[in-house]
Enzyme design. Structure first.
Site: not given
Length: 521
Positions: A316, A338-339, A360, A427
Site C-alpha cells: 500500500q 497498490q492503493d 485496489d 472487490r
C-alpha cells in the site's frame, strides 16, 4: 403535620418517582429497539438520562448524537494517554493516526449538533458527516491491523462508539430534518480565469493567484508545503489560490481541516508533479503513506500529477488521500501501484483525470463520482488487478464509488501482456461495499467474471455492485459473477441514483465550482 400524613406523602412521592422511572425506561427501550444496537443504547441512555421521557424520533436522534459525541470524546482522551505505552515505531505510527482520526470524528459530530450551522446543512450533510465519523474509527483500527500490532494498544481504545454511530446513521431522517442548503464552501466560486482555461493568465505575474510556488525562486515559495502552511495565516475564508509552476516537487503535503477553500493548480498533467515514496512496506500506515493528503473542505485541484514511487513491492502506497467534503479534482493524474487513490470520506468529484495502479487502486469510503476519467491498470506482480475496493461498513452510510462515462484500458506496461493478467472491476473491502460502473468503456483486459471476492463468501450477499449501459469488449455481463449483491442495472431510474446530481448532490454545489459536469445520465 401528623406522622401518618408524612408517611402517606412519602409513599405517594416514591410511587410517583418509580412510575416516572418505569415510564422513562419503557420509552428508552422503545426507541432503542429501533436501532441496530439496542442493548448498548438502552444501557447508556438509562445511565445518562435515567428519568428522561423521549417524546419524538427527532428528540431521540438529537440525544443519540450527543451520546455518541460524549463517548467519542472520552475515547479520544483515553487514546491520547496511550502514546507513552506504544512499544515500537509501528505501534506509534498507528496510534498517531488514531489520534488524528478521533479528532476528526469529534469534529464531524460537532458539525451535526452545532445549532449555529443548522440553517446551512441538510440531512444529507448530516448523513455524510456521520458516515465520515464512522469511517474514521474503521480507519483507526485498520492501521493497527496492517502494521501487525493489534495485541496491546488497540484493545485499550476499543469501545462502543462505533455502535452509537451506527445507531445515529439509522435514525437520521435523510431528506427531511433540515433546510436543504449546503455548507457555503463555494461562496466566492471557482475563479473565472481558471474556469475558462486561459493559460496566459496562469503566469507568475497573474494577480489573481494569491501565491506562486516555483522551484526556480520566481514565486513566493519553493515548496508546496510552505505555501499550504502560509495559507493558514490568511484572513477570511474565501477562495485561496496557489499556483504551482512546472517542476517535480518531492515532498509530502498535508492540507488540514482548518484550511478550507484552498485551490491548487499547476501547469498540467506531467508538468507540475508532487511526488513521494511512503508505503506500508516502508513502515507507515496506508493512511499516512499519502504523498498528498487533504481534509480541508471545499478543496479544488487542477492540472497536477500526484505520484507515489514506492513501487509495487512495497504494497500500500497512496499518491493522494482525500477526506475533504465537497472537493473537486479536475484534469489531474494519480500514479502509483497498490492503493493509489484513497477516496477516504466525504463527497468528492473527479473530472477528466487519469488514475494508474494495480491492486485496489481506487479505494476508500467517500461518496465519489468519476466522470470522463481514464483508468489505467498497470502490470501487477501477482498477476491480478482490482480497480476498486470500496469500504462501506454500515448499510446506512451514504457512500460508494460511481464511475460514469470513463474509459478503462491497459497502461503501457500492461498492454503487451494483458491477456496473461486478470483485471477485475473491484472487490469488497467492507461488508456493504458499493460500486457502480455505468456508461463506461471497458476494454478487453476486464476478466469475464468482472468482480473478485475479498475472502471466500465475505460480503457477497450484502455488497452492492452494479453495471449499467457499459460498452467495449470487456463490458459483456453474460459471464459475470452470480453474487446476490451483484446487479445488471437495466433501469435508468436506478442508474440515475448514482449520478453526480443525485449521489453526491452535485446539482446543488458543483455549478459553483465552474468545473464542467453532467448531472444525470
Amino acid at each position: 403535620m401528623a406522622p401518618k400524613t408524612l408517611i402517606t406523602i412519602f409513599l405517594a412521592f416514591s410511587f410517583f418517582k418509580q412510575a416516572i422511572s418505569m415510564s422513562s425506561n419503557s420509552t428508552i427501550k422503545y426507541w432503542c429497539s429501533q436501532t441496530p444496537y439496542p442493548q448498548p443504547c438502552e444501557d447508556l441512555f438509562s445511565h445518562k438520562y435515567p428519568n428522561k421521557a423521549i417524546k419524538s424520533k427527532s428528540d431521540f436522534f438529537k440525544l443519540s448524537k450527543e451520546l455518541a459525541l460524549d463517548r467519542c470524546v472520552a475515547a479520544r482522551d483515553n487514546l491520547r494517554s496511550l502514546g507513552p505505552k506504544c512499544r515500537n515505531k509501528r505501534e506509534k505510527a498507528a496510534w498517531a493516526d488514531c489520534v488524528e482520526l478521533y479528532h476528526g470524528t469529534v469534529r464531524k459530530l460537532n458539525q451535526t449538533i452545532d445549532p449555529n450551522v443548522k440553517h446551512r446543512r441538510s440531512s444529507d450533510d448530516v448523513q455524510t458527516w456521520l458516515s465520515t465519523a464512522l469511517t474514521n474509527l474503521d480507519t483507526c483500527r485498520t492501521g493497527f491491523v496492517e502494521l501487525g500490532v493489534t495485541d496491546f494498544v488497540l484493545p485499550l481504545i476499543s469501545n462502543n462508539v462505533s455502535m452509537f454511530l451506527s445507531n445515529t446513521l439509522a435514525l437520521n431522517d435523510v431528506g427531511g430534518e433540515f433546510d436543504h442548503q449546503h455548507m457555503s464552501y463555494y461562496k466566492k466560486g471557482f475563479p473565472t480565469w481558471v474556469r475558462h482555461g486561459d493559460r496566459k493568465l496562469m503566469e507568475a505575474s497573474n494577480p489573481q493567484a494569491n501565491v506562486v510556488v516555483a522551484q526556480d525562486g520566481s514565486g513566493q515559495y519553493t515548496t508546496v508545503s510552505e505555501a499550504i502552511s502560509a495559507a493558514g495565516q490568511r484572513s477570511g475564508s474565501g477562495r485561496y489560490v496557489i499556483y504551482v509552476k512546472q517542476g517535480t516537487y518531492k515532498e509530502n503535503v498535508n492540507v488540514g481541516s482548518g484550511l478550507q477553500n484552498i485551490m491548487l493548480y499547476g501547469d498540467g498533467i506531467g508538468q507540475t508533479v508532487i511526488t513521494g515514496s511512503r508505503s506500508v512496506g516502508g513502515g507507515t500506515t496506508t493512511f499516512n503513506s499519502a504523498t498528498f493528503a487533504v481534509i480541508g473542505d471545499g478543496f479544488i485541484s487542477r492540472g497536477i500529477t500526484f505520484r507515489n514511487t514506492a513501487g509495487a513491492s512495497n504494497h500500500q502506497a497512496v499518491a493522494l488521500r482525500s477526506g475533504a467534503d465537497l472537493s473537486v479534482f479536475y484534469e489531474c493524474s494519480f500514479e502509483g501501484y497498490q492503493d493509489t487513490l484513497y477516496v477516504h470520506s466525504e463527497r468528492q468529484f473527479f473530472k477528466e483525470c487519469n488514475i494508474y495502479g494495480t491492486v485496489d487502486f481506487i479505494f476508500g469510503n467517500s461518496a465519489v463520482v468519476f466522470q470522463n476519467c481514464y483508468l489505467f491498470p498497470r502490470y501487477p506482480p501477482n498477476g491480478i488487478n482490482t480497480i476498486t475496493a470500496q469500504g462501506r461498513s454500515d448499510p446506512n452510510q451514504n457512500t460508494g464509488i460511481s464511475i460514469q462515462s470513463c474509459r478503462v484500458t491497459a497502461a503501457s506496461d500492461l498492454k503487451p501482456v494483458q491477456s496473461s493478467v486478470q483485471t477485475y472491476l473491484g472487490r469488497p473491502w467492507q461488508r456493504y461495499s458499493r460500486t457502480v460502473f455505468m456508461e463506461t468503456f471497458l476494454d478487453s483486459l476486464i476478466a469475464p467474471a468482472g468482480w473478485f471476492p475479498w475472502n471466500g463468501n465475505f460480503a457477497l450477499e450484502t455488497l452492492y455492485y452494479g453495471e449499467y449501459a457499459n460498452m467495449g469488449p470487456g463490458s459483456s455481463t453474460a459471464n459475470r459473477v452470480e453474487w446476490e449483491g451483484y446487479h445488471v442495472i437495466t433501469s435508468a431510474a436506478v442508474a440515475s441514483q448514482f449520478t453526480a446530481g443525485s449521489f453526491i448532490d452535485g446539482k446543488n454545489w458543483l455549478p459553483d465550482t465552474g468545473v464542467p459536469f453532467t448531472s444525470g445520465l
